[in-house]
Motif scaffolding. Structure first.
Motif, mmCIF file in Angstrom:
data_model
loop_
_atom_site.group_PDB
_atom_site.id
_atom_site.type_symbol
_atom_site.label_atom_id
_atom_site.label_comp_id
_atom_site.label_asym_id
_atom_site.label_seq_id
_atom_site.Cartn_x
_atom_site.Cartn_y
_atom_site.Cartn_z
ATOM 1 N N ALA A 55 -100.196 -70.318 94.586
ATOM 2 C CA ALA A 55 -100.538 -69.083 95.051
ATOM 3 C C ALA A 55 -100.319 -68.096 94.096
ATOM 4 O O ALA A 55 -100.995 -67.105 93.335
ATOM 5 N N ALA A 56 -99.014 -68.153 93.422
ATOM 6 C CA ALA A 56 -98.536 -67.208 92.405
ATOM 7 C C ALA A 56 -99.465 -67.269 90.977
ATOM 8 O O ALA A 56 -99.532 -66.245 90.421
ATOM 9 N N ALA A 57 -99.513 -68.529 90.863
ATOM 10 C CA ALA A 57 -100.448 -68.711 89.365
ATOM 11 C C ALA A 57 -101.685 -68.440 89.557
ATOM 12 O O ALA A 57 -102.322 -67.665 88.660
ATOM 13 N N VAL A 58 -102.518 -68.501 90.710
ATOM 14 C CA VAL A 58 -103.861 -67.654 91.138
ATOM 15 C C VAL A 58 -103.908 -66.163 90.766
ATOM 16 O O VAL A 58 -104.520 -65.568 90.232
ATOM 17 N N GLU A 59 -102.788 -65.737 91.413
ATOM 18 C CA GLU A 59 -102.509 -64.201 91.314
ATOM 19 C C GLU A 59 -102.546 -63.586 89.774
ATOM 20 O O GLU A 59 -102.839 -62.814 89.587
ATOM 21 N N ALA A 60 -101.482 -64.266 89.185
ATOM 22 C CA ALA A 60 -101.237 -64.053 87.613
ATOM 23 C C ALA A 60 -102.371 -64.100 87.070
ATOM 24 O O ALA A 60 -102.890 -63.164 85.931
ATOM 25 N N VAL A 61 -103.389 -65.184 87.218
ATOM 26 C CA VAL A 61 -104.603 -65.165 86.449
ATOM 27 C C VAL A 61 -105.498 -64.250 86.819
ATOM 28 O O VAL A 61 -106.112 -63.698 86.005
ATOM 29 N N ALA A 62 -105.676 -63.868 88.139
ATOM 30 C CA ALA A 62 -106.654 -62.908 88.529
ATOM 31 C C ALA A 62 -106.327 -61.436 88.022
ATOM 32 O O ALA A 62 -107.377 -60.868 87.492
ATOM 33 N N GLN A 63 -104.931 -61.358 87.796
ATOM 34 C CA GLN A 63 -104.562 -60.086 87.024
ATOM 35 C C GLN A 63 -104.893 -59.986 85.711
ATOM 36 O O GLN A 63 -105.626 -58.984 85.301
ATOM 37 N N ALA A 64 -104.828 -61.199 85.205
ATOM 38 C CA ALA A 64 -105.105 -61.295 83.439
ATOM 39 C C ALA A 64 -106.605 -61.141 83.415
ATOM 40 O O ALA A 64 -107.001 -60.300 82.482
ATOM 41 N N ASP A 65 -107.451 -61.503 84.306
ATOM 42 C CA ASP A 65 -108.754 -61.640 84.116
ATOM 43 C C ASP A 65 -109.252 -60.141 84.405
ATOM 44 O O ASP A 65 -110.319 -59.830 83.634
ATOM 45 N N ALA A 66 -108.714 -59.507 85.234
ATOM 46 C CA ALA A 66 -109.097 -58.107 85.442
ATOM 47 C C ALA A 66 -108.692 -57.184 84.212
ATOM 48 O O ALA A 66 -109.404 -56.381 83.766
ATOM 49 N N GLU A 67 -107.557 -57.648 83.692
ATOM 50 C CA GLU A 67 -106.975 -56.774 82.399
ATOM 51 C C GLU A 67 -107.900 -56.907 81.158
ATOM 52 O O GLU A 67 -108.276 -56.204 80.306
ATOM 53 N N VAL A 68 -108.427 -58.345 81.053
ATOM 54 C CA VAL A 68 -109.121 -58.515 79.835
ATOM 55 C C VAL A 68 -110.505 -58.253 79.879
ATOM 56 O O VAL A 68 -111.206 -57.732 78.955
ATOM 57 N N LYS A 69 -111.024 -57.983 81.062
ATOM 58 C CA LYS A 69 -112.318 -57.412 81.288
ATOM 59 C C LYS A 69 -112.270 -55.897 81.497
ATOM 60 O O LYS A 69 -113.366 -55.372 81.857
ATOM 61 N N GLY A 70 -111.500 -55.226 81.083
ATOM 62 C CA GLY A 70 -111.626 -53.728 81.039
ATOM 63 C C GLY A 70 -110.196 -52.939 81.452
ATOM 64 O O GLY A 70 -110.015 -51.724 81.069
ATOM 65 N N VAL A 71 -109.313 -53.658 82.144
ATOM 66 C CA VAL A 71 -108.273 -52.849 82.638
ATOM 67 C C VAL A 71 -107.301 -52.477 81.819
ATOM 68 O O VAL A 71 -106.399 -51.398 81.712
ATOM 69 N N SER A 72 -106.879 -53.607 80.825
ATOM 70 C CA SER A 72 -105.898 -53.320 79.797
ATOM 71 C C SER A 72 -106.605 -52.992 78.351
ATOM 72 O O SER A 72 -107.454 -53.419 78.271
ATOM 73 N N ARG A 73 -105.676 -52.228 77.522
ATOM 74 C CA ARG A 73 -106.092 -52.034 76.320
ATOM 75 C C ARG A 73 -105.625 -53.165 75.280
ATOM 76 O O ARG A 73 -105.943 -53.172 74.092
ATOM 77 N N THR A 74 -104.833 -53.957 75.890
ATOM 78 C CA THR A 74 -104.328 -55.181 75.010
ATOM 79 C C THR A 74 -104.603 -56.353 75.716
ATOM 80 O O THR A 74 -103.714 -57.165 76.339
ATOM 81 N N PRO A 75 -105.690 -56.974 76.039
ATOM 82 C CA PRO A 75 -106.240 -57.952 76.466
ATOM 83 C C PRO A 75 -105.447 -59.520 76.021
ATOM 84 O O PRO A 75 -105.386 -60.330 76.883
ATOM 85 N N GLU A 76 -105.207 -59.090 74.632
ATOM 86 C CA GLU A 76 -104.493 -60.534 74.138
ATOM 87 C C GLU A 76 -103.168 -60.713 74.773
ATOM 88 O O GLU A 76 -102.634 -61.779 75.339
ATOM 89 N N TYR A 77 -102.501 -59.576 74.894
ATOM 90 C CA TYR A 77 -101.160 -59.660 75.466
ATOM 91 C C TYR A 77 -101.108 -59.893 77.000
ATOM 92 O O TYR A 77 -100.228 -60.469 77.612
ATOM 93 N N ALA A 78 -102.234 -59.317 77.667
ATOM 94 C CA ALA A 78 -102.372 -59.815 79.094
ATOM 95 C C ALA A 78 -102.393 -61.048 79.469
ATOM 96 O O ALA A 78 -102.036 -61.600 80.471
#
Length: 332
Positions: free
Chosen positions: A297-320
């Motif tokens: 469940a923690a892994a799913v949450e971490a990946v979901a957060q990264a997915d949101a960041e690389v699709k516009g939430v974060s200015r540094t998608p590679e780091y996300a």
């Protein structure tokens, strides 16, 4: 000109690797690579029979009334004609009427008409008529890994060659992003390697591409190999793989682990729901035994957060994505 195979009788489901010239051929589906291979094979066979083949690509969206009949009529010197009518989904009414009239007439042995329909409801009456009277080539898109594996096996079988199961899986991982890439990789190995194709041959020719794929990054992360996962990820990014592709691979692996970690039902039902081949399900199941429901469940949450960041939430998608990889590999 020698007789050609096929007539205006039903002959559905012909493989693009073995199709022969026929008066009517329907390329049905949106996979350009398959359609191109089929067209090239028919064209080459016709040219081998008659060097002066007259080849015409026909714009069916702007067809004038009677234009198809004009193109199919004998030329001054009587050369055989190959006519390609592309994108039937965009055809106008004039072409529709002319094509239905053409199908109702006795076939001309000097004319080969190839029609391409990539999908949609437009022209269903014509497509149904072609399916009943002509040779049909299935050009449906190949998306799943199991379909790609079958494609690889069929490529080698058609060439009278063998490919080891591990080599086929490695080839799909290395060059399976598109059917065109996969087909080119198969042909390169057949050209350069005598005898059976093994995983070692795939590693030799495509090893860099295998190691840099998004799925290899995901595999390493979910196996808990943090250093390897980050190294593979940075190499993948450096060679043109997008962060979005990596998060997609991570998300797929996360869904598989989450579904398998506490699963007690039918494996066949789960394989169908996850759209996984049996060998994929077996591999994922072995890995899932090392995970707990809480960690999954923690892994799913971490990946979901990264997915949101690389699709516009974060200015540094590679780091996300790097953060997600570290979180996933540290959870096991």
């Amino acid at each position: 000109m020698p007789p050609r195979s096929g007539s205006r009788g039903k002959a559905a489901g012909v493989d693009f690797r073995t199709v022969e010239p026929a008066p009517l051929i329907l390329l049905k589906g949106s996979e350009d690579y398959v359609a191109t291979r089929a067209l090239d094979r028919v064209k080459a066979a016709l040219k081998a029979q008659h060097a002066a083949l007259e080849y015409t690509r026909f714009d069916v969206s702007a067809a004038a009334p009677g234009e198809l009949a004009t193109l199919a009529s004998p030329s001054l010197f009587g050369e055989p004609r190959l006519i390609l009518a592309e994108d039937l989904a965009q055809m106008n009414d004039a072409f529709m009427e002319d094509a239905l009239r053409f199908l109702a007439e006795p076939p001309d042995p000097e004319v080969t008409l190839i029609l391409r329909h990539s999908g949609g409801n437009r022209g269903k009456k014509l497509v149904d008529a072609l399916s009943a009277r002509g040779v049909v080539i299935d050009c449906a898109p190949v998306k799943s890994d199991s379909d790609k594996l079958d494609f690889v096996r069929q490529e080698y079988r058609a060439a009278g060659r063998s490919v080891d199961p591990e080599a086929a899986r490695a080839l799909v991982a290395a060059a399976g992003s598109s059917l065109s890439d996969l087909g080119s990789a198969c042909r390169q190995l057949m050209r350069d390697v005598p005898g059976d194709i093994t995983a070692e041959h795939v590693e030799k020719y495509f090893g860099g591409r295998v190691e840099a794929t998004a799925f290899k990054v995901a595999d390493a992360a979910f196996e808990g190999r943090a250093e390897a996962a980050l190294r593979l990820y940075r190499h993948a990014i450096a060679t043109g793989v997008s962060p979005v592709a990596v998060t997609a691979a991570l998300a797929m692996k996360a869904r598989q682990i989450a579904a398998l970690v506490d699963h007690r039902g039918s494996q066949g039902e789960l394989a169908q729901r996850l759209k996984m081949a049996p060998w994929q399900l077996q591999q994922a199941g072995q890995l899932a035994r090392r995970w707990t429901p809480r960690a999954a469940a923690a892994a799913v949450e971490a990946v979901a957060q990264a997915d949101a960041e690389v699709k516009g939430v974060s200015r540094t998608p590679e780091y996300a994505v790097e953060k997600a990889i570290a979180a996933v590999s540290g959870s096991i």
